[in-house]
Design a protein around this motif. Structure first.
Motif, PDB file in Angstrom:
ATOM      1  N   ALA A 144      27.954   9.318  25.495  1.00  0.00           N
ATOM      2  CA  ALA A 144      27.860   9.545  24.053  1.00  0.00           C
ATOM      3  C   ALA A 144      28.613   8.475  23.275  1.00  0.00           C
ATOM      4  N   LEU A 145      29.763   8.057  23.803  1.00  0.00           N
ATOM      5  CA  LEU A 145      30.534   7.024  23.119  1.00  0.00           C
ATOM      6  C   LEU A 145      29.893   5.653  23.271  1.00  0.00           C
ATOM      7  N   SER A 146      29.053   5.476  24.296  1.00  0.00           N
ATOM      8  CA  SER A 146      28.236   4.257  24.347  1.00  0.00           C
ATOM      9  C   SER A 146      27.263   4.253  23.167  1.00  0.00           C
ATOM     10  N   GLY A 147      26.651   5.408  22.910  1.00  0.00           N
ATOM     11  CA  GLY A 147      25.789   5.523  21.736  1.00  0.00           C
ATOM     12  C   GLY A 147      26.569   5.322  20.456  1.00  0.00           C
ATOM     13  N   LEU A 148      27.776   5.884  20.405  1.00  0.00           N
ATOM     14  CA  LEU A 148      28.640   5.666  19.254  1.00  0.00           C
ATOM     15  C   LEU A 148      28.936   4.180  19.094  1.00  0.00           C
ATOM     16  N   GLY A 149      29.111   3.483  20.230  1.00  0.00           N
ATOM     17  CA  GLY A 149      29.358   2.048  20.173  1.00  0.00           C
ATOM     18  C   GLY A 149      28.210   1.301  19.526  1.00  0.00           C
ATOM     19  N   VAL A 150      26.981   1.717  19.827  1.00  0.00           N
ATOM     20  CA  VAL A 150      25.819   1.101  19.193  1.00  0.00           C
ATOM     21  C   VAL A 150      25.847   1.347  17.687  1.00  0.00           C
ATOM     22  N   ILE A 151      26.183   2.580  17.291  1.00  0.00           N
ATOM     23  CA  ILE A 151      26.295   2.899  15.862  1.00  0.00           C
ATOM     24  C   ILE A 151      27.383   2.055  15.217  1.00  0.00           C
ATOM     25  N   ALA A 152      28.529   1.971  15.894  1.00  0.00           N
ATOM     26  CA  ALA A 152      29.629   1.181  15.356  1.00  0.00           C
ATOM     27  C   ALA A 152      29.276  -0.302  15.285  1.00  0.00           C
ATOM     28  N   MET A 153      28.472  -0.782  16.250  1.00  0.00           N
ATOM     29  CA  MET A 153      28.028  -2.173  16.212  1.00  0.00           C
ATOM     30  C   MET A 153      27.163  -2.434  14.983  1.00  0.00           C
ATOM     31  N   ALA A 265      30.461  -4.281  20.392  1.00  0.00           N
ATOM     32  CA  ALA A 265      29.777  -4.601  21.647  1.00  0.00           C
ATOM     33  C   ALA A 265      30.756  -4.597  22.818  1.00  0.00           C
ATOM     34  N   THR A 266      31.972  -5.118  22.604  1.00  0.00           N
ATOM     35  CA  THR A 266      32.956  -5.105  23.682  1.00  0.00           C
ATOM     36  C   THR A 266      33.433  -3.674  23.951  1.00  0.00           C
ATOM     37  N   TYR A 267      33.518  -2.872  22.896  1.00  0.00           N
ATOM     38  CA  TYR A 267      33.835  -1.449  23.090  1.00  0.00           C
ATOM     39  C   TYR A 267      32.744  -0.772  23.915  1.00  0.00           C
ATOM     40  N   LEU A 268      31.487  -1.087  23.600  1.00  0.00           N
ATOM     41  CA  LEU A 268      30.370  -0.538  24.347  1.00  0.00           C
ATOM     42  C   LEU A 268      30.463  -0.935  25.822  1.00  0.00           C
ATOM     43  N   ALA A 269      30.808  -2.197  26.076  1.00  0.00           N
ATOM     44  CA  ALA A 269      30.986  -2.651  27.461  1.00  0.00           C
ATOM     45  C   ALA A 269      32.086  -1.850  28.146  1.00  0.00           C
ATOM     46  N   GLY A 270      33.148  -1.534  27.394  1.00  0.00           N
ATOM     47  CA  GLY A 270      34.234  -0.736  27.951  1.00  0.00           C
ATOM     48  C   GLY A 270      33.792   0.655  28.347  1.00  0.00           C
ATOM     49  N   THR A 271      32.898   1.266  27.565  1.00  0.00           N
ATOM     50  CA  THR A 271      32.427   2.611  27.919  1.00  0.00           C
ATOM     51  C   THR A 271      31.568   2.582  29.180  1.00  0.00           C
ATOM     52  N   LEU A 292      45.387  -2.470  31.182  1.00  0.00           N
ATOM     53  CA  LEU A 292      45.609  -3.911  31.362  1.00  0.00           C
ATOM     54  C   LEU A 292      44.952  -4.691  30.226  1.00  0.00           C
ATOM     55  N   PHE A 293      43.755  -4.280  29.833  1.00  0.00           N
ATOM     56  CA  PHE A 293      43.056  -4.955  28.747  1.00  0.00           C
ATOM     57  C   PHE A 293      43.718  -4.664  27.400  1.00  0.00           C
ATOM     58  N   SER A 294      44.161  -3.413  27.212  1.00  0.00           N
ATOM     59  CA  SER A 294      44.839  -3.068  25.971  1.00  0.00           C
ATOM     60  C   SER A 294      46.079  -3.931  25.779  1.00  0.00           C
ATOM     61  N   LEU A 295      46.884  -4.035  26.832  1.00  0.00           N
ATOM     62  CA  LEU A 295      48.116  -4.802  26.743  1.00  0.00           C
ATOM     63  C   LEU A 295      47.832  -6.285  26.547  1.00  0.00           C
ATOM     64  N   ALA A 296      46.863  -6.826  27.285  1.00  0.00           N
ATOM     65  CA  ALA A 296      46.546  -8.246  27.151  1.00  0.00           C
ATOM     66  C   ALA A 296      46.093  -8.572  25.725  1.00  0.00           C
ATOM     67  N   MET A 323      39.414  -3.852  22.653  1.00  0.00           N
ATOM     68  CA  MET A 323      38.290  -2.937  22.511  1.00  0.00           C
ATOM     69  C   MET A 323      37.696  -2.543  23.866  1.00  0.00           C
ATOM     70  N   ILE A 324      37.747  -3.431  24.848  1.00  0.00           N
ATOM     71  CA  ILE A 324      37.304  -3.046  26.196  1.00  0.00           C
ATOM     72  C   ILE A 324      38.178  -1.911  26.720  1.00  0.00           C
ATOM     73  N   GLY A 325      39.497  -2.051  26.573  1.00  0.00           N
ATOM     74  CA  GLY A 325      40.397  -0.973  26.973  1.00  0.00           C
ATOM     75  C   GLY A 325      40.142   0.300  26.192  1.00  0.00           C
ATOM     76  N   HIS A 326      39.848   0.150  24.904  1.00  0.00           N
ATOM     77  CA  HIS A 326      39.589   1.326  24.073  1.00  0.00           C
ATOM     78  C   HIS A 326      38.357   2.084  24.560  1.00  0.00           C
ATOM     79  N   GLY A 327      37.356   1.348  25.052  1.00  0.00           N
ATOM     80  CA  GLY A 327      36.160   1.988  25.588  1.00  0.00           C
ATOM     81  C   GLY A 327      36.422   2.817  26.825  1.00  0.00           C
ATOM     82  N   VAL A 328      37.542   2.569  27.501  1.00  0.00           N
ATOM     83  CA  VAL A 328      37.963   3.390  28.641  1.00  0.00           C
ATOM     84  C   VAL A 328      38.820   4.557  28.171  1.00  0.00           C
ATOM     85  N   HIS A 329      39.756   4.285  27.281  1.00  0.00           N
ATOM     86  CA  HIS A 329      40.747   5.301  26.910  1.00  0.00           C
ATOM     87  C   HIS A 329      40.163   6.456  26.110  1.00  0.00           C
ATOM     88  N   GLN A 330      39.201   6.184  25.209  1.00  0.00           N
ATOM     89  CA  GLN A 330      38.716   7.257  24.358  1.00  0.00           C
ATOM     90  C   GLN A 330      37.926   8.337  25.110  1.00  0.00           C
TER      91      GLN A 330
END
Length: 413
Positions: A144-153, A265-271, A292-296, A323-330
């Motif tokens: 669902a958050l992948s779909g949200l990522g498309v909306i956010a994109m 798009a990077t958030y979507l990749a994270g999901t 690791l991505f969030s910190l970097a 945003m890649i890390g965010h796609g994992v954490h959310q």
């Protein structure tokens, strides 16, 4: 005792994911789509930066507070009536936003919009727990958050084109149209999912007791802190990026929309990566790697700012990492927070969501007070949230964040 929800004959997995995408996607529609219009809105209404930021902050704080009400209401009356009422109110409030002619009227309409939005997002998170166990819920949530990522994109890009072709009022009219479409789909396809209505959920004593039980749970606290500070970092980007990219770094509004699209798009990749991590490493292993991505990203964006490298790429590249890390954490954080509470999913979702919005409101206040025509307030704020996210992911979540075990332990004998 209330009867269980009826069988859901028409809700296939694809329909569930689509409904969740729209219910959760209503938040970026209400925030991201009008971001390119903020500088124009500020000039046309003769508002200060602080007052303009308040149009975003008030939406967030009302959204957070209303979740405390919507969650228990959904546990008592079911998800469907709360969803229908909330989406109808959201659509009307969005029309009010589009028709506003003063900053005060816009702030008032945005407050109502935020309160109504709480029904959609809280019920969406609750539906995941109604239908799925925690780890499977995280997998469905990531879809669902992948779909949200498309909306956010699409939102900032569409907003940039709309404000350039028409005006800022038109961007908020698009938000109203999205609300109306979501209301129509829920009325047509959503079938009640609450396992069993709790007639005591909104009684003051029971409500306080449920809040206390949920808030005292170590797994809930670990996941809620993680998702809250992750959202805080995202909100530094949402609330500060239009001023940084457009006013400080000189990009056009359409270019800014494209920049925000790339971040989504990077958030979507994270999901998508999140689903692979869940299959291999489980919830805790997924966020341990995502951190690791969030910190970097946080270290890089602050490092470039301190070094005097104030360019679009010096802000954009680190934000991609974050945003890649965010796609994992959310998805993991939202599913983990409600995991131990199959009988209090609405209450747990509302408290978790309230914390996220409280953090976001604090971010808005910080930016409103510190925005000074430089990149520093946004970049340093993002870095601080990244440090908190990685620390929580590697400590509290690893010690206490096993909602699968907690769910099994919490089942009635």
């Amino acid at each position: 005792m209330s009867s269980p929800a009826p069988a859901r004959q028409g809700m296939t997995p694809a329909v569930v994911v689509l409904l969740l995408t729209l219910l959760l996607g209503i938040q970026p529609i209400a925030t991201d789509l009008y971001l390119p219009a903020l500088p124009t809105l500020q000039r046309e209404l003769g508002a200060s930066i602080g007052a303009t930021q308040l149009t975003l902050s008030v939406l967030i704080i009302c959204f957070g507070l209303a979740q405390l009400v919507c969650g228990p209401l959904a546990d008592r009356f079911g998800r469907r009536p709360v969803l229908l009422a909330g989406l109808a109110l959201f659509t009307l409030a969005s029309v009010g936003c589009a028709l506003s002619r003063s900053i005060e009227a816009l702030i008032a309409a945005r407050a109502l919009q935020g309160a109504a939005m709480a029904a959609a997002v809280t019920c969406g998170r609750s539906i995941v727990r109604d239908l799925y166990a925690p780890q499977e819920g995280a997998r469905v949530m990531s879809k669902a958050l992948s779909g949200l990522g498309v909306i956010a994109m699409a939102s900032p890009l569409v907003g940039g084109f709309v404000v350039q072709a028409f005006d800022w009022h038109a961007t908020l009219a698009v938000v109203a149209a999205f609300g109306a479409a979501s209301l129509a789909l829920v009325a047509w396809r959503y079938e009640e999912t609450v396992p069993q209505r709790d007639p005591r959920a909104t009684r003051p004593v029971a409500l306080l007791r449920n809040w206390a039980v949920v808030a005292a749970h170590p797994s809930f606290r670990a996941w809620t802190l993680l998702s809250g500070f992750a959202y805080g970092g995202l909100f530094f980007l949402l609330a500060g990026s239009s001023f940084v990219y457009i006013e400080v770094l000189g990009t056009s509004r359409v270019a800014y929309g494209a920049i925000m699209l790339s971040q989504s798009a990077t958030y979507l990749a994270g999901t998508f990566w999140c689903r692979r991590l869940l299959a291999r490493h489980g919830l805790r292993g997924a966020v341990r790697r995502g951190a690791l991505f969030s910190l970097a990203g946080g270290v890089a964006i602050a490092g470039f700012a301190l070094a005097g490298v104030h360019t679009v790429w010096a802000v954009l590249l680190p934000s991609w990492l974050f945003m890649i890390g965010h796609g994992v954490h959310q998805p993991c954080g939202q599913a983990g927070a409600v995991g131990p509470f199959p009988d209090k999913a609405g209450t747990a979702a509302s408290l978790s969501g309230f914390w996220m919005m409280l953090v976001a409101f604090g971010v808005g206040q910080v930016l409103g007070a510190t925005m000074n025509g430089t990149v520093f307030p946004m970049t340093f704020g993002l870095a601080a949230c990244a440090l908190l996210v990685s620390g929580i992911a590697w400590t509290l979540v690893q010690r206490h964040g096993d909602p699968v075990a907690e769910h099994l332990a919490a089942r009635p004998a």
